[in-house]
Design a protein around this motif. Structure first.
Motif, PDB file in Angstrom:
ATOM      1  N   ALA A 123       6.971 -24.008 -19.724  1.00 16.91           N
ATOM      2  CA  ALA A 123       5.493 -24.699 -20.158  1.00 16.91           C
ATOM      3  C   ALA A 123       4.948 -25.376 -18.989  1.00 16.91           C
ATOM      4  O   ALA A 123       3.712 -25.209 -18.983  1.00 16.91           O
ATOM      5  N   GLU A 124       5.686 -25.969 -18.153  1.00 22.99           N
ATOM      6  CA  GLU A 124       4.889 -26.574 -17.001  1.00 22.99           C
ATOM      7  C   GLU A 124       4.520 -25.691 -16.087  1.00 22.99           C
ATOM      8  O   GLU A 124       3.400 -26.019 -15.393  1.00 22.99           O
ATOM      9  N   GLU A 125       5.431 -24.341 -15.808  1.00 20.51           N
ATOM     10  CA  GLU A 125       4.640 -23.483 -14.819  1.00 20.51           C
ATOM     11  C   GLU A 125       3.595 -22.842 -15.438  1.00 20.51           C
ATOM     12  O   GLU A 125       2.647 -22.587 -14.635  1.00 20.51           O
ATOM     13  N   GLN A 126       3.466 -22.741 -16.777  1.00 21.04           N
ATOM     14  CA  GLN A 126       2.213 -22.073 -17.303  1.00 21.04           C
ATOM     15  C   GLN A 126       1.041 -23.098 -17.173  1.00 21.04           C
ATOM     16  O   GLN A 126      -0.093 -22.565 -16.934  1.00 21.04           O
ATOM     17  N   ALA A 127       1.368 -24.266 -17.445  1.00 22.71           N
ATOM     18  CA  ALA A 127       0.260 -25.462 -16.915  1.00 22.71           C
ATOM     19  C   ALA A 127      -0.428 -25.306 -15.698  1.00 22.71           C
ATOM     20  O   ALA A 127      -1.479 -25.352 -15.362  1.00 22.71           O
ATOM     21  N   GLN A 128       0.806 -25.202 -14.689  1.00 24.74           N
ATOM     22  CA  GLN A 128       0.295 -25.103 -13.408  1.00 24.74           C
ATOM     23  C   GLN A 128      -0.355 -23.913 -13.005  1.00 24.74           C
ATOM     24  O   GLN A 128      -1.556 -23.920 -12.222  1.00 24.74           O
ATOM     25  N   LEU A 129       0.087 -22.780 -13.832  1.00 21.95           N
ATOM     26  CA  LEU A 129      -0.627 -21.323 -13.455  1.00 21.95           C
ATOM     27  C   LEU A 129      -2.084 -21.614 -13.657  1.00 21.95           C
ATOM     28  O   LEU A 129      -3.146 -21.300 -13.566  1.00 21.95           O
ATOM     29  N   ARG A 130      -2.481 -22.231 -15.079  1.00 22.99           N
ATOM     30  CA  ARG A 130      -3.661 -22.444 -15.553  1.00 22.99           C
ATOM     31  C   ARG A 130      -4.543 -23.422 -14.807  1.00 22.99           C
ATOM     32  O   ARG A 130      -5.522 -23.080 -14.511  1.00 22.99           O
ATOM     33  N   ASP A 131      -4.000 -24.282 -14.183  1.00 18.67           N
ATOM     34  CA  ASP A 131      -4.542 -25.196 -13.151  1.00 18.67           C
ATOM     35  C   ASP A 131      -5.199 -24.213 -11.890  1.00 18.67           C
ATOM     36  O   ASP A 131      -6.298 -24.727 -11.555  1.00 18.67           O
ATOM     37  N   LEU A 132      -4.111 -23.836 -11.632  1.00 17.45           N
ATOM     38  CA  LEU A 132      -4.380 -22.849 -10.409  1.00 17.45           C
ATOM     39  C   LEU A 132      -5.521 -21.990 -10.587  1.00 17.45           C
ATOM     40  O   LEU A 132      -6.592 -21.730  -9.745  1.00 17.45           O
ATOM     41  N   LEU A 133      -5.659 -21.133 -11.768  1.00 19.94           N
ATOM     42  CA  LEU A 133      -6.510 -20.185 -11.876  1.00 19.94           C
ATOM     43  C   LEU A 133      -7.796 -20.925 -12.509  1.00 19.94           C
ATOM     44  O   LEU A 133      -8.932 -20.185 -11.962  1.00 19.94           O
ATOM     45  N   ASP A 134      -7.931 -22.154 -12.656  1.00 17.08           N
ATOM     46  CA  ASP A 134      -9.055 -22.836 -13.033  1.00 17.08           C
ATOM     47  C   ASP A 134      -9.765 -23.063 -11.754  1.00 17.08           C
ATOM     48  O   ASP A 134     -11.192 -23.226 -11.581  1.00 17.08           O
ATOM     49  N   ARG A 135      -9.108 -23.107 -10.624  1.00 18.15           N
ATOM     50  CA  ARG A 135      -9.529 -23.434  -9.149  1.00 18.15           C
ATOM     51  C   ARG A 135      -9.899 -22.256  -8.523  1.00 18.15           C
ATOM     52  O   ARG A 135     -10.832 -22.307  -7.472  1.00 18.15           O
ATOM     53  N   VAL A 136      -9.723 -21.007  -8.950  1.00 17.21           N
ATOM     54  CA  VAL A 136     -10.062 -19.892  -8.189  1.00 17.21           C
ATOM     55  C   VAL A 136     -11.658 -19.683  -8.342  1.00 17.21           C
ATOM     56  O   VAL A 136     -12.336 -19.634  -9.546  1.00 17.21           O
ATOM     57  N   LEU A 137     -12.408 -19.401  -7.341  1.00  7.74           N
ATOM     58  CA  LEU A 137     -13.837 -19.286  -7.411  1.00  7.74           C
ATOM     59  C   LEU A 137     -14.056 -17.835  -7.783  1.00  7.74           C
ATOM     60  O   LEU A 137     -13.627 -17.194  -7.261  1.00  7.74           O
ATOM     61  N   VAL A 138     -15.065 -17.872  -8.952  1.00  6.23           N
ATOM     62  CA  VAL A 138     -15.308 -16.552  -9.366  1.00  6.23           C
ATOM     63  C   VAL A 138     -16.681 -16.129  -8.957  1.00  6.23           C
ATOM     64  O   VAL A 138     -16.987 -14.810  -8.532  1.00  6.23           O
ATOM     65  N   ASP A 139     -17.609 -17.012  -8.579  1.00  9.47           N
ATOM     66  CA  ASP A 139     -18.886 -16.969  -8.121  1.00  9.47           C
ATOM     67  C   ASP A 139     -19.148 -17.429  -6.823  1.00  9.47           C
ATOM     68  O   ASP A 139     -19.491 -18.724  -6.910  1.00  9.47           O
ATOM     69  N   PRO A 140     -18.773 -17.187  -5.767  1.00  5.29           N
ATOM     70  CA  PRO A 140     -18.745 -17.679  -4.514  1.00  5.29           C
ATOM     71  C   PRO A 140     -20.309 -17.983  -4.086  1.00  5.29           C
ATOM     72  O   PRO A 140     -20.207 -19.107  -3.442  1.00  5.29           O
TER      73      PRO A 140
END
Length: 147
Positions: A123-140
């Motif tokens: 569950a902690e790794e899933q939360a970390q993955l969500r946080d990291l993906l939220d930081r991925v720039l979609v529109d540079p």
């Protein structure tokens, strides 16, 4: 310098894993006979009635595209549109009881798909993955992610 192996490239890896995840989620939605955009529309309607314009803005889609989706959902009895009595130019959109039942089924299918996709992550790794993906720039251009 030798070209990096595609799996060593984070963008390639994310794209490949995203395609696999997308395929699995689309299969889960297909059980209820829905395309992802239709399912997301029902999810957005679940909290309560909203104007068609507000729904288009929340989904970040052109209003004409939303009309096509709503036509499909309305034909299937999953949502309904009506004129706003306070402003006849405005349409109010609401999920139907049948739409809520479909959402429940979708939720079960997506839960199963997510268990398969992310079962090896805590569950902690899933939360970390969500946080990291939220930081991925979609529109540079704007340095913002779009939903």
């Amino acid at each position: 310098m030798a070209a990096a192996h595609p799996i060593d490239r984070l963008g390639f890896l994310l794209s490949f894993r995203g395609e696999l995840a997308g395929t699995r989620i689309r299969a889960a939605l297909a059980v209820a006979g829905l395309h992802p955009r239709n399912a997301m529309t029902l999810v957005r309607l679940a909290p309560g009635a909203t104007s068609q314009r507000e729904l288009a803005a929340a989904m970040e889609v052109d209003p004409s595209q939303l009309v096509a989706v709503l036509n499909e959902l309305e034909s299937a009895g999953l949502c309904e549109r009506r004129r706003d009595p306070a402003d006849r130019r405005r349409h109010i959109v609401e999920i139907t009881p049948a739409g809520r039942q479909v959402l429940e089924r979708i939720d079960q299918e997506v839960n199963t798909a997510e268990r398969e996709l992310f079962g090896d992550l805590s569950a902690e790794e899933q939360a970390q993955l969500r946080d990291l993906l939220d930081r991925v720039l979609v529109d540079p251009a704007t340095h913002e992610c779009s939903e």
